[in-house]
Design a protein around this motif. Structure first.
Motif, PDB file in Angstrom:
ATOM      1  N   ALA A 107      -7.491  71.495  64.579  1.00 42.79           N
ATOM      2  CA  ALA A 107      -7.128  71.805  63.189  1.00 42.79           C
ATOM      3  C   ALA A 107      -6.489  73.182  63.101  1.00 42.79           C
ATOM      4  O   ALA A 107      -5.502  73.376  62.387  1.00 42.79           O
ATOM      5  CB  ALA A 107      -8.366  71.736  62.301  1.00 42.79           C
ATOM      6  N   THR A 108      -7.049  74.157  63.824  1.00 39.38           N
ATOM      7  CA  THR A 108      -6.438  75.486  63.871  1.00 39.38           C
ATOM      8  C   THR A 108      -5.034  75.402  64.445  1.00 39.38           C
ATOM      9  O   THR A 108      -4.096  76.014  63.920  1.00 39.38           O
ATOM     10  CB  THR A 108      -7.293  76.427  64.738  1.00 39.38           C
ATOM     11  N   GLN A 110      -3.003  72.842  64.468  1.00 39.19           N
ATOM     12  CA  GLN A 110      -2.094  72.183  63.531  1.00 39.19           C
ATOM     13  C   GLN A 110      -1.693  73.124  62.397  1.00 39.19           C
ATOM     14  O   GLN A 110      -0.536  73.137  61.969  1.00 39.19           O
ATOM     15  CB  GLN A 110      -2.750  70.915  62.978  1.00 39.19           C
ATOM     16  N   ALA A 111      -2.657  73.912  61.916  1.00 39.68           N
ATOM     17  CA  ALA A 111      -2.330  74.892  60.878  1.00 39.68           C
ATOM     18  C   ALA A 111      -1.333  75.922  61.408  1.00 39.68           C
ATOM     19  O   ALA A 111      -0.406  76.336  60.699  1.00 39.68           O
ATOM     20  CB  ALA A 111      -3.602  75.588  60.390  1.00 39.68           C
ATOM     21  N   ARG A 131      -9.787  64.757  60.883  1.00 38.89           N
ATOM     22  CA  ARG A 131     -10.134  65.219  59.535  1.00 38.89           C
ATOM     23  C   ARG A 131      -8.908  65.797  58.835  1.00 38.89           C
ATOM     24  O   ARG A 131      -8.764  65.652  57.619  1.00 38.89           O
ATOM     25  CB  ARG A 131     -11.254  66.256  59.617  1.00 38.89           C
ATOM     26  N   MET A 132      -8.035  66.470  59.571  1.00 36.04           N
ATOM     27  CA  MET A 132      -6.805  66.982  58.971  1.00 36.04           C
ATOM     28  C   MET A 132      -5.955  65.837  58.431  1.00 36.04           C
ATOM     29  O   MET A 132      -5.278  65.973  57.404  1.00 36.04           O
ATOM     30  CB  MET A 132      -6.014  67.776  60.012  1.00 36.04           C
ATOM     31  N   GLN A 133      -5.997  64.706  59.105  1.00 35.26           N
ATOM     32  CA  GLN A 133      -5.231  63.538  58.669  1.00 35.26           C
ATOM     33  C   GLN A 133      -5.926  62.791  57.537  1.00 35.26           C
ATOM     34  O   GLN A 133      -5.390  61.806  57.023  1.00 35.26           O
ATOM     35  CB  GLN A 133      -5.004  62.607  59.860  1.00 35.26           C
ATOM     36  N   TRP A 211     -14.351  74.711  57.829  1.00 34.07           N
ATOM     37  CA  TRP A 211     -13.616  73.818  56.945  1.00 34.07           C
ATOM     38  C   TRP A 211     -13.626  74.283  55.489  1.00 34.07           C
ATOM     39  O   TRP A 211     -13.108  73.574  54.611  1.00 34.07           O
ATOM     40  CB  TRP A 211     -14.203  72.409  57.009  1.00 34.07           C
ATOM     41  N   ARG A 219      -4.356  70.683  52.575  1.00 31.58           N
ATOM     42  CA  ARG A 219      -4.363  69.776  53.722  1.00 31.58           C
ATOM     43  C   ARG A 219      -3.081  68.954  53.763  1.00 31.58           C
ATOM     44  O   ARG A 219      -2.438  68.819  54.825  1.00 31.58           O
ATOM     45  CB  ARG A 219      -5.579  68.859  53.647  1.00 31.58           C
ATOM     46  N   VAL A 222      -0.035  70.944  54.926  1.00 31.81           N
ATOM     47  CA  VAL A 222       0.032  71.104  56.378  1.00 31.81           C
ATOM     48  C   VAL A 222       0.642  69.859  57.008  1.00 31.81           C
ATOM     49  O   VAL A 222       1.527  69.947  57.872  1.00 31.81           O
ATOM     50  CB  VAL A 222      -1.371  71.391  56.965  1.00 31.81           C
ATOM     51  N   LEU A 223       0.198  68.690  56.586  1.00 33.67           N
ATOM     52  CA  LEU A 223       0.712  67.443  57.159  1.00 33.67           C
ATOM     53  C   LEU A 223       2.214  67.296  56.935  1.00 33.67           C
ATOM     54  O   LEU A 223       2.941  66.827  57.822  1.00 33.67           O
ATOM     55  CB  LEU A 223      -0.024  66.249  56.555  1.00 33.67           C
ATOM     56  N   SER A 255       1.286  62.389  63.510  1.00 32.36           N
ATOM     57  CA  SER A 255       1.624  63.393  62.501  1.00 32.36           C
ATOM     58  C   SER A 255       2.802  64.266  62.915  1.00 32.36           C
ATOM     59  O   SER A 255       3.353  64.991  62.094  1.00 32.36           O
ATOM     60  CB  SER A 255       0.404  64.280  62.219  1.00 32.36           C
TER      61      SER A 255
END
Length: 290
Positions: A107-108, A110-111, A131-133, A211, A219, A222-223, A255
């Protein structure tokens, strides 16, 4: 242990594993992020020998290892940790770099990729959750239940049921050790030794804050930005990973415009522990590609 100054003047620690062979000087370093979340990065070890041909740079996130606690709760959230990563990049003088992230640290990563896509040459995500998705696939549970004939399974099953409602950290650590076999492809001596350190490596405050403060709009934003990330992305999954499963990795890879999944057979949530001779060449081949 070296330190760098982050965006809020915090002095954060990192360690460097120099390349062990002479040809390592020609290969750029790999920055490696630990998951957990909030787990001491020592559990990454040398990632199955990935330091053979390139230096590994492994930061301690806030409140873990040699890094101090965050001054504000937002410092533990994964977008904040992504900005710590950007400060580390600047400190190291890297115009662009390759990044590996395990578990929650995906997640980090991806951010970071969403905020600084031009900085990445390659991105490796190892056994990520989705969870990001915005999804929680059920295949991890199916993998766990498929192993019900293994001798450790009844105790692990009990631990899994108790963990969500357990708050005492001593009890949490005991239950984590009881449930640990589900995270590995097999339960031999290397896996037992690796699992024995988990309880003491977890920071409950960094874990709780990871989180926090990220709403649905953030969220989704980011996606959207991930669709513009130009670098190649490799997602490694294990067919015996009863922690995050395999479908989550597929969703993460989807993604990115240049994402692909590489499933590994007989591997759990820590592929460099279960099958280092399988994991390492896959990552090295990816990183060596232009």
């Amino acid at each position: 242990m070296p330190h760098y100054t982050s965006y809020d003047d915090a002095e954060l620690a990192y360690r460097v594993l120099e390349a062990r062979t002479g040809d390592g000087a020609a290969r750029p370093p790999l920055i490696c992020l630990a998951g957990g979340p909030g787990r001491d990065a020592a559990y990454l070890g040398d990632l199955g020998g990935l330091d053979s041909h390139r230096a590994l740079i492994i930061p301690d996130s806030r409140g873990t290892g040699g890094s101090p606690p965050a001054a504000e709760p937002s410092g533990y959230s994964f977008p904040g940790l992504a900005e710590d990563l950007e400060a580390l990049r600047a400190h190291l003088g890297l115009e662009r770099f390759a990044l590996l992230a395990h578990d929650a640290a995906a997640a980090t990563a991806q951010a970071y990729a969403a905020a600084h896509p031009e900085r990445l040459t390659h991105l490796v995500l190892v056994c990520p959750g989705a969870r990001m998705q915005g999804e929680l696939p059920q295949d991890a549970r199916e993998i766990f239940e498929a192993r019900a004939t293994e001798p450790w399974w009844p105790d692990a099953y009990v631990a899994v049921q108790l963990l969500p409602d357990t708050t005492d950290m001593d009890e949490v650590r005991q239950l984590l050790l009881q449930a640990a076999p589900m995270a590995y492809g097999r339960w031999d001596e290397p896996q037992r030794a690796h699992a024995a350190s988990e309880g003491e490596q977890l920071g409950p405050v960094p874990r709780a804050g990871f989180w926090q403060g990220v709403d649905e709009a953030a969220r989704r934003a980011v996606l959207v930005r991930l669709r513009e990330v130009p670098c190649p992305v490799l997602v490694v999954t294990g067919d015996r990973d009863a922690v995050t499963g395999m479908r989550a990795g597929e969703l993460v890879a989807e993604s990115f415009p240049h994402g692909r999944v590489r499933p590994l057979h007989g591997v759990g949530h820590y592929p460099w522990v279960d099958e280092p001779e399988l994991f390492r060449p896959v990552v090295e081949e990816f990183l060596d590609a232009p």
